[in-house]
Design a protein around this motif. Sequence first.
Motif, PDB file in Angstrom:
ATOM      1  N   LEU A 102      -5.529  19.776   1.374  1.00 16.73           N
ATOM      2  CA  LEU A 102      -5.984  19.062   2.869  1.00 16.73           C
ATOM      3  C   LEU A 102      -7.476  19.407   2.723  1.00 16.73           C
ATOM      4  O   LEU A 102      -8.414  18.695   3.105  1.00 16.73           O
ATOM      5  N   TYR A 136      -7.076  18.302   8.214  1.00 12.98           N
ATOM      6  CA  TYR A 136      -7.235  17.152   8.822  1.00 12.98           C
ATOM      7  C   TYR A 136      -6.163  16.821   9.703  1.00 12.98           C
ATOM      8  O   TYR A 136      -4.959  16.926   9.299  1.00 12.98           O
ATOM      9  N   GLN A 138      -4.634  14.514  12.395  1.00 12.14           N
ATOM     10  CA  GLN A 138      -4.492  13.591  13.183  1.00 12.14           C
ATOM     11  C   GLN A 138      -3.500  13.387  13.890  1.00 12.14           C
ATOM     12  O   GLN A 138      -3.263  12.835  14.843  1.00 12.14           O
ATOM     13  N   THR A 139      -2.053  13.422  13.084  1.00 12.46           N
ATOM     14  CA  THR A 139      -0.816  13.055  13.488  1.00 12.46           C
ATOM     15  C   THR A 139      -0.424  14.183  14.643  1.00 12.46           C
ATOM     16  O   THR A 139      -0.599  15.254  14.793  1.00 12.46           O
ATOM     17  N   GLY A 144       2.084   9.146  15.303  1.00 14.01           N
ATOM     18  CA  GLY A 144       1.347   9.359  13.933  1.00 14.01           C
ATOM     19  C   GLY A 144       0.613   8.049  14.029  1.00 14.01           C
ATOM     20  O   GLY A 144      -0.413   7.855  13.237  1.00 14.01           O
ATOM     21  N   TRP A 196       2.102  18.374  11.645  1.00 14.30           N
ATOM     22  CA  TRP A 196       2.136  18.134  10.398  1.00 14.30           C
ATOM     23  C   TRP A 196       0.967  18.363   9.398  1.00 14.30           C
ATOM     24  O   TRP A 196       1.193  18.546   8.152  1.00 14.30           O
ATOM     25  N   PRO A 197      -0.260  18.527   9.944  1.00 16.28           N
ATOM     26  CA  PRO A 197      -1.479  18.850   9.027  1.00 16.28           C
ATOM     27  C   PRO A 197      -1.087  19.993   8.135  1.00 16.28           C
ATOM     28  O   PRO A 197      -0.722  21.083   8.488  1.00 16.28           O
ATOM     29  N   GLY A 198      -1.423  19.677   6.789  1.00 11.52           N
ATOM     30  CA  GLY A 198      -1.221  20.458   5.541  1.00 11.52           C
ATOM     31  C   GLY A 198      -2.143  21.625   5.606  1.00 11.52           C
ATOM     32  O   GLY A 198      -3.416  21.509   5.926  1.00 11.52           O
ATOM     33  N   ASN A 257       2.410  23.227   6.328  1.00 12.55           N
ATOM     34  CA  ASN A 257       2.095  22.079   7.400  1.00 12.55           C
ATOM     35  C   ASN A 257       2.392  22.878   8.766  1.00 12.55           C
ATOM     36  O   ASN A 257       3.343  23.573   8.885  1.00 12.55           O
ATOM     37  N   THR A 439       5.379   7.766   3.634  1.00 12.25           N
ATOM     38  CA  THR A 439       5.201   8.027   5.206  1.00 12.25           C
ATOM     39  C   THR A 439       3.909   8.587   5.349  1.00 12.25           C
ATOM     40  O   THR A 439       3.242   7.877   6.294  1.00 12.25           O
ATOM     41  N   TYR A 440       3.421   9.440   4.623  1.00  9.51           N
ATOM     42  CA  TYR A 440       2.079   9.825   4.946  1.00  9.51           C
ATOM     43  C   TYR A 440       0.962   9.041   4.532  1.00  9.51           C
ATOM     44  O   TYR A 440       1.065   8.061   3.826  1.00  9.51           O
ATOM     45  N   GLU A 443       2.377   5.141   7.433  1.00 11.25           N
ATOM     46  CA  GLU A 443       3.952   4.726   7.367  1.00 11.25           C
ATOM     47  C   GLU A 443       3.704   3.467   6.548  1.00 11.25           C
ATOM     48  O   GLU A 443       3.300   2.457   6.867  1.00 11.25           O
ATOM     49  N   THR A 445       5.605   0.569   6.264  1.00  9.70           N
ATOM     50  CA  THR A 445       5.761  -0.762   6.980  1.00  9.70           C
ATOM     51  C   THR A 445       4.733  -0.989   7.682  1.00  9.70           C
ATOM     52  O   THR A 445       3.988  -2.049   7.831  1.00  9.70           O
ATOM     53  N   VAL A 446       4.105   0.006   8.315  1.00 12.24           N
ATOM     54  CA  VAL A 446       2.877  -0.034   9.403  1.00 12.24           C
ATOM     55  C   VAL A 446       1.924  -0.516   8.335  1.00 12.24           C
ATOM     56  O   VAL A 446       1.106  -1.567   8.680  1.00 12.24           O
ATOM     57  N   LEU A 449       2.119  -4.146   7.401  1.00 14.64           N
ATOM     58  CA  LEU A 449       1.756  -5.091   8.463  1.00 14.64           C
ATOM     59  C   LEU A 449       0.280  -5.211   8.770  1.00 14.64           C
ATOM     60  O   LEU A 449      -0.351  -6.370   9.002  1.00 14.64           O
TER      61      LEU A 449
HETATM   62  C1  LIG Z   1       4.830  15.690   3.848  1.00  9.90           C
HETATM   63  C2  LIG Z   1       3.674  15.131   4.844  1.00  9.90           C
HETATM   64  C3  LIG Z   1       2.542  15.545   5.038  1.00  9.90           C
HETATM   65  C4  LIG Z   1       1.531  15.276   6.178  1.00  9.90           C
HETATM   66  N1  LIG Z   1       0.337  15.789   6.265  1.00  9.90           N
HETATM   67  C5  LIG Z   1      -0.436  15.522   7.348  1.00  9.90           C
HETATM   68  C6  LIG Z   1      -1.760  15.786   7.599  1.00  9.90           C
HETATM   69  O1  LIG Z   1      -2.241  16.615   6.698  1.00  9.90           O
HETATM   70  N2  LIG Z   1      -2.500  15.469   8.519  1.00  9.90           N
HETATM   71  C7  LIG Z   1      -1.834  14.672   9.390  1.00  9.90           C
HETATM   72  O2  LIG Z   1      -2.496  14.216  10.584  1.00  9.90           O
HETATM   73  N3  LIG Z   1      -0.689  14.143   9.286  1.00  9.90           N
HETATM   74  C8  LIG Z   1       0.267  14.386   8.304  1.00  9.90           C
HETATM   75  N4  LIG Z   1       1.325  13.908   8.097  1.00  9.90           N
HETATM   76  C9  LIG Z   1       1.953  13.027   9.319  1.00  9.90           C
HETATM   77  C10 LIG Z   1       1.820  11.684   8.742  1.00  9.90           C
HETATM   78  O3  LIG Z   1       0.549  11.016   8.401  1.00  9.90           O
HETATM   79  C11 LIG Z   1       2.815  10.642   9.570  1.00  9.90           C
HETATM   80  O4  LIG Z   1       4.213  11.217   9.450  1.00  9.90           O
HETATM   81  C12 LIG Z   1       2.881   9.253   9.054  1.00  9.90           C
HETATM   82  O5  LIG Z   1       1.307   8.722   9.561  1.00  9.90           O
HETATM   83  C13 LIG Z   1       3.852   8.614  10.019  1.00  9.90           C
HETATM   84  O6  LIG Z   1       3.794   8.534  11.436  1.00  9.90           O
HETATM   85  P1  LIG Z   1       5.191   9.084  12.218  1.00  9.90           P
HETATM   86  O7  LIG Z   1       5.581  10.005  11.391  1.00  9.90           O
HETATM   87  O8  LIG Z   1       4.785   9.119  13.871  1.00  9.90           O
HETATM   88  O9  LIG Z   1       6.147   7.845  11.962  1.00  9.90           O
HETATM   89  P2  LIG Z   1       6.563   6.652  12.990  1.00  9.90           P
HETATM   90  O10 LIG Z   1       5.463   5.849  13.200  1.00  9.90           O
HETATM   91  O11 LIG Z   1       7.427   7.220  14.180  1.00  9.90           O
HETATM   92  O12 LIG Z   1       7.639   5.778  12.016  1.00  9.90           O
HETATM   93  C14 LIG Z   1       9.039   5.863  12.299  1.00  9.90           C
HETATM   94  C15 LIG Z   1       9.628   4.433  12.235  1.00  9.90           C
HETATM   95  O13 LIG Z   1       8.979   3.473  12.946  1.00  9.90           O
HETATM   96  C16 LIG Z   1       8.432   2.445  12.293  1.00  9.90           C
HETATM   97  N5  LIG Z   1       7.202   1.923  13.179  1.00  9.90           N
HETATM   98  C17 LIG Z   1       6.225   2.607  13.792  1.00  9.90           C
HETATM   99  N6  LIG Z   1       5.333   1.813  14.325  1.00  9.90           N
HETATM  100  C18 LIG Z   1       5.621   0.551  13.683  1.00  9.90           C
HETATM  101  C19 LIG Z   1       5.060  -0.939  14.161  1.00  9.90           C
HETATM  102  N7  LIG Z   1       3.731  -0.987  14.920  1.00  9.90           N
HETATM  103  N8  LIG Z   1       5.749  -1.849  13.586  1.00  9.90           N
HETATM  104  C20 LIG Z   1       6.855  -1.491  13.044  1.00  9.90           C
HETATM  105  N9  LIG Z   1       7.400  -0.457  12.735  1.00  9.90           N
HETATM  106  C21 LIG Z   1       6.709   0.514  13.195  1.00  9.90           C
HETATM  107  C22 LIG Z   1       8.164   2.898  11.076  1.00  9.90           C
HETATM  108  O14 LIG Z   1       8.086   1.761   9.965  1.00  9.90           O
HETATM  109  C23 LIG Z   1       9.034   3.780  10.831  1.00  9.90           C
HETATM  110  O15 LIG Z   1      10.278   3.024  10.215  1.00  9.90           O
HETATM  111  C24 LIG Z   1       2.065  14.160   7.274  1.00  9.90           C
HETATM  112  C25 LIG Z   1       3.592  13.873   6.985  1.00  9.90           C
HETATM  113  C26 LIG Z   1       4.386  14.461   6.082  1.00  9.90           C
HETATM  114  C27 LIG Z   1       5.885  14.019   5.940  1.00  9.90           C
END
Ligand SMILES: Cc1cc2nc3c(=O)[nH]c(=O)nc-3n(C[C@H](O)[C@H](O)[C@H](O)COP(=O)(O)OP(=O)(O)OC[C@H]3O[C@@H](n4cnc5c(N)ncnc54)[C@H](O)[C@@H]3O)c2cc1C
Length: 643
Positions: A102, A136, A138-139, A144, A196-198, A257, A439-440, A443, A445-446, A449
Amino acid sequence: MNPDIVKERQNATFNVEKLTNILDGSPEKTRRRREIESMVLNDPDFQEQDPNFLSRSERYDQAVRKSAQMILKLREFGISDPDEIYYYKNCVHPDRPEPLDLHLGMFLPTLLNQATPEQMDRFFTPAWNLQIIGTYAQTEMGHGWWRCSQRASCSATTPTVLPALTSEDWRPQATFDPATQEFVLNSPTISSIKWWPGGLGKTSNHAIVLAQLHTQGNCHGLHAFIVPIRDMDTHVPLPGIVVGDIGPKFGFSEVDNGFLKLENVRIPLDNMLMKYAKVEPDGTYVKPPSAKLTYGTMVFIRSMIVGQSALALAKSCTIAIRYSAVRHQSELKPGEPEPQILNFQTQQHKLFPVLATAYAFTFVGQYMKQTYNRISGDIHEGDYSGLPELHALSAGLKAFTTWAANGAIEVCRMSCGGHGYSRSSALPDIYVEFTPTCTYEGENTVMMLQTARYLLKSYSQARGGQQLQGSVSYLSRLQPQPVSAGVPPLNIQDLASLVQVYQLRAANLVELAATSIQQELQLRHSQEDAWNSSAIDLVRASDAGLLSVPQALQVSAHIKELLIQLRPNAVALVDAFDLNDKKLNSVLGRYDGNVYEHLFEWARHSPLNASEVPPALTIIVIIKHNQLIGSFFPRSTSLSTST
Ligand SMILES: Cc1cc2nc3c(=O)[nH]c(=O)nc-3n(C[C@H](O)[C@H](O)[C@H](O)COP(=O)(O)OP(=O)(O)OC[C@H]3O[C@@H](n4cnc5c(N)ncnc54)[C@H](O)[C@@H]3O)c2cc1C
Ligand SMILES: CCCCC/C=C\C/C=C\C/C=C\C/C=C\C/C=C\CC/C=C/C(=O)SCCNC(=O)CCNC(=O)[C@H](O)C(C)(C)COP(=O)(O)OP(=O)(O)OC[C@H]1O[C@@H](n2cnc3c(N)ncnc32)[C@H](O)[C@@H]1OP(=O)(O)O
């Protein structure tokens, strides 16, 4: 050298080295890549214990030690080109994300793109020298997802009138205090804790924190702040900072993380990244030319991930195809020797499409990188017109390539039978380290879209008579056709004909989604509801293809022909990826094909084999001696001490 694999290489019909040069970009680039590779792989400072046999804490410690060595060596060898740093890093930590990712991949690039010249001196230079180690953030635990622009409901108040506020009010806040010229940062709720940030958990001493900016009583949405989180001398968390590791995960064992709760943390005014948006000393807010510039680092990493998909596929199919060339099973014809499993048509049908995809994604990754460099160059010059296309392309390709690669890695693993399940194959590790790319950084699907949003906008521009340029120009050229219009002519041997059919299919799908939104709009009267009710059409490619039944049968027959054509070159085609054995780190994917002796050797290193009778088993011996089976629980302790 295994005789099967020797024969495979003798049967190849092309020059492997030339293809490697094409994949690298030129013979000079191949030479330099190998030079960097040998710097790392022959360096005793990067010797390591097999992480498969270590605990998580040991893995973290080993990774930190190697990362620190890496920084010293990068300096010693004067390696500063981002591509070369990235390559060096991938040799030091093959297939494994590490605690400094990161810092290198997001903290430094965010500074480069969003810091003022003064901030570059104050933060980038020490960060480059690893005095500052950054992440970094953000989440959050509860979200997220972020909006970068101001919303009417965005409020600076404390949560007293819950129904009037939206979730955006409960995100981390940075409130400007003109009296002290500081921002006060707070995580107002549990769900707003950064999560989550690494490198946040234990490694970093600074974080780029994304928070809602409040000044002069107004909220201005998401902005980036540099927050010191640990003491620069003692590394102890600073006052108001609650920080730690989030615990074990599916993979990412080397990465800490982390979580971060901010409790009235004060940072100076000029710790907000102010290349674009600004806050004046009196609290006046100056808007950026585009609010989306705050998201720039994510676009950079999304673009990079496309190439990472290609690499994960190249590794996986190298392992599976080499192994399939030396593995023999079953008799095809009674009495004849067992064939190589690579000769089974079904095995080819599993693996050759993965091989083809690995090549295709390598070139798509190169295209994405060039496009990113071109458009971000324009942005630096003040031309923001390419930003929407860059966002749509990187978001869509990130999602498409990671989903495809994610599934294909698992196909490769299963194609190796039982041995694919052993960590010695490297395939389980490739999977667990790769799968979170879906996912990171947004996500998938997002992200799809977001791409669909751009396509629909482009579609309506095309219908309005505009001549579109770039990746969506086909929407201006092609008239979507109803299924009843019949199938277009197709020559499956001709690439141009295939591209045309794909474009027509894409245009039809965009039209389908647009029609769905129009229909939903009449029913629901809200753009947002209509969008959500059409989301499946927006994301998923429809099952209706554009081919007739005879055309589909023709495709199927052609695939079989292609499998036969590819077969003699399969091993040579994976050899051309030029993945060094130490980097590949797979017993099944070894260049020499000597799989079985190394599998046996590897198993003998299992810590369970350190003694012939592991200490835990002494209890069984005791039980046997005392014949206490059935009632040993209450008495076992006293028995074990008395014998
Ligand atoms: C290994 C790992 C490392 C990471 N490192 C970092 C990091 O360094 N810094 C950081 O900031 N973050 C980090 N993250 C976080 C990562 O960026 C988020 O997990 C990611 O952006 C997804 O957000 P969420 O977890 O809130 O998923 P969610 O948004 O909660 O997704 C869950 C479900 O809801 C659905 N969904 C959500 N919104 C919508 C929509 N608008 N329309 C349709 N479907 C939707 C998704 O498709 C999914 O199926 C890391 C994650 C992982 C797993
Ligand atoms: C200099 C030295 C450098 C050395 C480096 C060298 C080498 C590198 C070495 C090592 C690197 C190693 C490894 C790589 C590093 C890291 C990888 C490892 C681990 C991964 C760590 C993971 C990190 C993270 O996950 S960080 C958190 C990521 N989070 C997300 O991605 C959140 C996703 N959410 C969003 O993007 C947004 O919330 C949203 C979904 C887009 C919604 O935003 P919103 O503002 O609400 O948008 P909309 O209302 O939907 O749309 C408004 C409008 O804006 C347009 N839009 C949206 N986003 C963007 C964008 N990014 N750019 C441009 N435009 C955008 C959108 O289309 C819409 O437009 P319209 O109104 O015209 O339709």
